[in-house]
Design a protein around this motif. Structure first.
Motif, PDB file in Angstrom:
ATOM      1  N   ASP A 173     -74.252 -11.467  99.794  1.00 36.54           N
ATOM      2  CA  ASP A 173     -74.097 -12.663  98.939  1.00 36.54           C
ATOM      3  C   ASP A 173     -72.957 -13.587  99.374  1.00 36.54           C
ATOM      4  O   ASP A 173     -72.717 -14.623  98.761  1.00 36.54           O
ATOM      5  N   GLY A 174     -72.245 -13.224 100.454  1.00 36.71           N
ATOM      6  CA  GLY A 174     -71.178 -14.075 100.962  1.00 36.71           C
ATOM      7  C   GLY A 174     -69.795 -13.743 100.435  1.00 36.71           C
ATOM      8  O   GLY A 174     -68.802 -14.338 100.884  1.00 36.71           O
ATOM      9  N   TYR A 175     -69.698 -12.799  99.512  1.00 36.84           N
ATOM     10  CA  TYR A 175     -68.393 -12.476  98.919  1.00 36.84           C
ATOM     11  C   TYR A 175     -67.398 -11.983  99.966  1.00 36.84           C
ATOM     12  O   TYR A 175     -66.257 -12.465 100.027  1.00 36.84           O
ATOM     13  N   VAL A 176     -67.825 -11.043 100.787  1.00 34.44           N
ATOM     14  CA  VAL A 176     -66.914 -10.477 101.796  1.00 34.44           C
ATOM     15  C   VAL A 176     -66.431 -11.567 102.739  1.00 34.44           C
ATOM     16  O   VAL A 176     -65.241 -11.636 103.084  1.00 34.44           O
ATOM     17  N   GLU A 177     -67.326 -12.439 103.132  1.00 32.11           N
ATOM     18  CA  GLU A 177     -66.967 -13.506 104.073  1.00 32.11           C
ATOM     19  C   GLU A 177     -65.937 -14.470 103.464  1.00 32.11           C
ATOM     20  O   GLU A 177     -65.050 -14.963 104.171  1.00 32.11           O
ATOM     21  N   THR A 178     -66.039 -14.740 102.167  1.00 31.85           N
ATOM     22  CA  THR A 178     -65.094 -15.668 101.535  1.00 31.85           C
ATOM     23  C   THR A 178     -63.683 -15.091 101.448  1.00 31.85           C
ATOM     24  O   THR A 178     -62.725 -15.849 101.280  1.00 31.85           O
ATOM     25  N   ARG A 179     -63.549 -13.783 101.578  1.00 36.59           N
ATOM     26  CA  ARG A 179     -62.197 -13.181 101.534  1.00 36.59           C
ATOM     27  C   ARG A 179     -61.369 -13.618 102.744  1.00 36.59           C
ATOM     28  O   ARG A 179     -60.132 -13.579 102.709  1.00 36.59           O
ATOM     29  N   ALA A 180     -62.027 -13.993 103.800  1.00 37.15           N
ATOM     30  CA  ALA A 180     -61.310 -14.340 105.042  1.00 37.15           C
ATOM     31  C   ALA A 180     -61.132 -15.839 105.233  1.00 37.15           C
ATOM     32  O   ALA A 180     -60.524 -16.265 106.214  1.00 37.15           O
ATOM     33  N   LEU A 181     -61.634 -16.651 104.288  1.00 35.14           N
ATOM     34  CA  LEU A 181     -61.545 -18.097 104.443  1.00 35.14           C
ATOM     35  C   LEU A 181     -60.164 -18.614 104.054  1.00 35.14           C
ATOM     36  O   LEU A 181     -59.401 -17.948 103.353  1.00 35.14           O
ATOM     37  N   THR A 182     -59.841 -19.808 104.484  1.00 31.09           N
ATOM     38  CA  THR A 182     -58.506 -20.379 104.266  1.00 31.09           C
ATOM     39  C   THR A 182     -58.266 -20.741 102.808  1.00 31.09           C
ATOM     40  O   THR A 182     -59.212 -20.948 102.038  1.00 31.09           O
ATOM     41  N   ARG A 183     -57.011 -20.831 102.452  1.00 32.10           N
ATOM     42  CA  ARG A 183     -56.634 -21.233 101.102  1.00 32.10           C
ATOM     43  C   ARG A 183     -56.947 -22.716 100.876  1.00 32.10           C
ATOM     44  O   ARG A 183     -57.086 -23.492 101.826  1.00 32.10           O
ATOM     45  N   HIS A 184     -57.017 -23.064  99.612  1.00 37.00           N
ATOM     46  CA  HIS A 184     -57.190 -24.464  99.239  1.00 37.00           C
ATOM     47  C   HIS A 184     -55.948 -25.262  99.647  1.00 37.00           C
ATOM     48  O   HIS A 184     -54.812 -24.837  99.406  1.00 37.00           O
ATOM     49  N   VAL A 185     -56.167 -26.412 100.253  1.00 39.11           N
ATOM     50  CA  VAL A 185     -55.060 -27.272 100.664  1.00 39.11           C
ATOM     51  C   VAL A 185     -54.736 -28.236  99.521  1.00 39.11           C
ATOM     52  O   VAL A 185     -55.597 -28.992  99.073  1.00 39.11           O
ATOM     53  N   VAL A 186     -53.516 -28.191  99.055  1.00 37.30           N
ATOM     54  CA  VAL A 186     -53.089 -29.041  97.944  1.00 37.30           C
ATOM     55  C   VAL A 186     -52.967 -30.484  98.421  1.00 37.30           C
ATOM     56  O   VAL A 186     -52.330 -30.771  99.441  1.00 37.30           O
ATOM     57  N   SER A 187     -53.574 -31.377  97.666  1.00 37.69           N
ATOM     58  CA  SER A 187     -53.560 -32.798  98.019  1.00 37.69           C
ATOM     59  C   SER A 187     -52.417 -33.514  97.305  1.00 37.69           C
ATOM     60  O   SER A 187     -52.027 -33.150  96.193  1.00 37.69           O
ATOM     61  N   ASN A 188     -51.897 -34.543  97.942  1.00 35.09           N
ATOM     62  CA  ASN A 188     -50.847 -35.361  97.337  1.00 35.09           C
ATOM     63  C   ASN A 188     -51.398 -36.596  96.625  1.00 35.09           C
ATOM     64  O   ASN A 188     -50.632 -37.442  96.146  1.00 35.09           O
ATOM     65  N   GLU A 189     -52.719 -36.705  96.539  1.00 33.64           N
ATOM     66  CA  GLU A 189     -53.317 -37.812  95.802  1.00 33.64           C
ATOM     67  C   GLU A 189     -52.894 -37.738  94.339  1.00 33.64           C
ATOM     68  O   GLU A 189     -52.794 -36.645  93.767  1.00 33.64           O
ATOM     69  N   PRO A 190     -52.643 -38.874  93.671  1.00 30.13           N
ATOM     70  CA  PRO A 190     -52.122 -38.873  92.292  1.00 30.13           C
ATOM     71  C   PRO A 190     -52.979 -38.096  91.294  1.00 30.13           C
ATOM     72  O   PRO A 190     -52.449 -37.452  90.388  1.00 30.13           O
ATOM     73  N   GLY A 191     -54.296 -38.142  91.442  1.00 31.32           N
ATOM     74  CA  GLY A 191     -55.161 -37.469  90.475  1.00 31.32           C
ATOM     75  C   GLY A 191     -55.594 -36.087  90.872  1.00 31.32           C
ATOM     76  O   GLY A 191     -56.438 -35.473  90.193  1.00 31.32           O
ATOM     77  N   ALA A 192     -55.009 -35.540  91.941  1.00 31.40           N
ATOM     78  CA  ALA A 192     -55.438 -34.238  92.447  1.00 31.40           C
ATOM     79  C   ALA A 192     -54.708 -33.091  91.763  1.00 31.40           C
ATOM     80  O   ALA A 192     -53.573 -33.230  91.302  1.00 31.40           O
ATOM     81  N   TRP A 193     -55.356 -31.932  91.757  1.00 36.86           N
ATOM     82  CA  TRP A 193     -54.769 -30.722  91.174  1.00 36.86           C
ATOM     83  C   TRP A 193     -53.511 -30.307  91.940  1.00 36.86           C
ATOM     84  O   TRP A 193     -53.460 -30.383  93.169  1.00 36.86           O
ATOM     85  N   GLN A 194     -52.525 -29.869  91.159  1.00 37.71           N
ATOM     86  CA  GLN A 194     -51.285 -29.323  91.709  1.00 37.71           C
ATOM     87  C   GLN A 194     -51.019 -27.965  91.060  1.00 37.71           C
ATOM     88  O   GLN A 194     -51.349 -27.760  89.888  1.00 37.71           O
TER      89      GLN A 194
END
Length: 455
Positions: A173-194
């Motif tokens: 189902d792809g779960y194992v593969e997602t364990r090795a993927l990169t972290r979310h990159v935090v954006s500096n855009e004003p409306g982006a999640w921090q």
């Protein structure tokens, strides 16, 4: 003559001694007792699973996956005993050729069902030994009630076959593969999640949309409507949404505070005392709705097959709800109230609840609650009143609802009261969740076509 009579008496005495011994050696096989015992076992095993998920501290999306596969395994192992029911093979994405019982072998499929659940469950959690302990205790109870050894052996063997088949399917189902993927990159855009206080944790499961859905065609099939456009101007709609949250938290009353805490379901809340930080573990959002499902199953005294059917439909709705929601969360990558209000309204403001570490829109609680409520309403009716005692374990009182949909609506409100979501995330998230729930009901057919009854 006397000698013959003595011999007859000796023979009779031996017969009286031997016959009870022969009967005592016969295997006890109490089908009625096993049936009574089995009726509650899926409720018991889902509770076991919840306890382990709490201790292992799985995130809500991962928890939804853990609930789904064991319940599917339990359903598949039990369905052959009920002619009105059919396999979900070729209905759930990628699931094919589920093993069927071998002809000529006598089995007791309720045992197979629990063994299939256990076989899958222990491979999805961290505390595998605990599941094995539960299984050993379960089998001891079955033997004490009375089951022929051959039937027990056959039943365990078939349950393992189904469980291993479901595990092989789950591994793709792809779960194992997602364990090795990169972290979310935090954006500096004003409306982006921090990342938010107090832990400033990295975003949880940014690649969850890569997990194979259970019934949806893709993670993006049930997209929510577009949220309010970000804007920092005091005259904007976004600012007004933020002000609603700000004012509610600032003037919160006891009832709203209780509602916020009742539906918090944060699996790992951090607390700081002086220089010491400690954590408290709680039930996850999918665990809360599985608890509500268990309550309805007990109240309506569903037999084991109908309980398996109900669990598998709710668990699948929860799992696809998370996949759908997480796809939208990272697509929109929306700012949280904590960040926005401190930046543009009041630098000293704090939410009631600890903000979860992932983007704001849509509300995960709202999506999965509406999805589960849609399935449960279809099963038990629009006006199903119930008492939710899930949070007694953490010292909160019960809450009473007139319907599952009423509870789902309160879930959305709770996220606003807690200061962690804007209203559109909850209202539009609920719409998204209903779409997911209805898709599950449309695509998955648990009853055979010649049966008028359907979940």
């Amino acid at each position: 003559m006397r000698s013959a009579k003595v011999m007859q008496r000796v023979k009779l005495l031996l017969l009286l001694l031997v016959v009870p011994f022969v009967f005592s050696c016969e295997e006890k096989h109490d089908v009625a007792g096993l049936d009574r015992f089995s009726q509650s076992q899926l409720v018991v095993w889902n509770r076991h699973l919840s306890e382990i998920i709490i201790k292992d501290i799985f995130s809500p999306p991962v928890a939804s996956r853990i609930y789904s596969y064991p319940n599917i395994a339990a359903y598949e192992a039990l369905a052959p005993a009920y002619p009105a029911y059919q396999s979900l093979s070729s209905q759930l994405n990628g699931l094919v050729n589920v093993p069927q019982p071998e002809e000529g072998k006598e089995l007791y499929l309720p045992v197979s069902s629990i063994i299939a659940f256990s076989t899958v469950g222990q491979k999805l959690v961290l505390d595998e030994l605990k599941v094995q302990e539960y299984e050993a205790a379960y089998l001891a109870q079955v033997k004490e009630i009375g089951i022929r050894e051959e039937v027990l052996h056959n039943s365990i063997d078939y349950g393992r076959q189904v469980g291993e088949h479901i595990l092989a399917w789950a591994k793709k189902d792809g779960y194992v593969e997602t364990r090795a993927l990169t972290r979310h990159v935090v954006s500096n855009e004003p409306g982006a999640w921090q990342p938010t206080a107090p832990d400033y944790m990295p975003a949880v499961e940014p690649h969850w949309n890569k997990i194979r859905p259970f019934a949806m065609d893709s993670a993006a099939q049930c997209k929510p409507k577009t949220p309010t456009a970000f804007d920092s101007l005091a005259t904007s709609d976004f600012y007004k949404d933020a002000m609603e949250v700000y004012e509610i938290v600032k003037n919160i009353d006891d009832e709203k505070l209780l509602i916020a805490r009742f539906w918090d379901d944060n699996p790992n809340v951090s607390y700081t005392t002086g220089h010491v930080m400690y954590f408290k573990q709680k039930l996850t959002p999918p665990g809360h709705w599985m608890s509500i499902t268990s309550s309805a199953i007990r109240k309506n005294k569903l037999d084991m097959m109908e309980a398996a059917e109900t669990y598998v439909m709710v668990a699948t709705a929860l799992a696809d709800g998370f996949i759908s929601c997480w796809d939208a969360k990272y697509a929109y990558n929306s700012i949280r109230p904590d960040t926005y209000i401190e930046r543009y309204i009041d630098a000293d403001w704090d939410p009631i609840l600890q903000t979860p570490p992932f983007p704001e829109y849509p509300s995960g609680h709202s999506v999965i609650s509406a999805a589960a409520a849609t399935v449960l309403t279809h099963k038990f009716g629009d006006n199903y009143a119930f008492v939710d005692s899930t949070q007694l374990a953490i010292g909160l009182p019960t809450r009473t609802f007139n319907s599952f949909n009423e509870a789902a609506i309160e879930v959305g409100e709770s996220r606003i009261y807690g200061g962690i979501h804007f209203r559109p995330a909850c209202d539009l998230g609920a719409e998204q969740g209903k779409t997911v729930g209805n898709l599950i009901l449309t695509k998955l057919r648990t009853r055979r076509m010649d049966q008028t009854a359907q979940l």
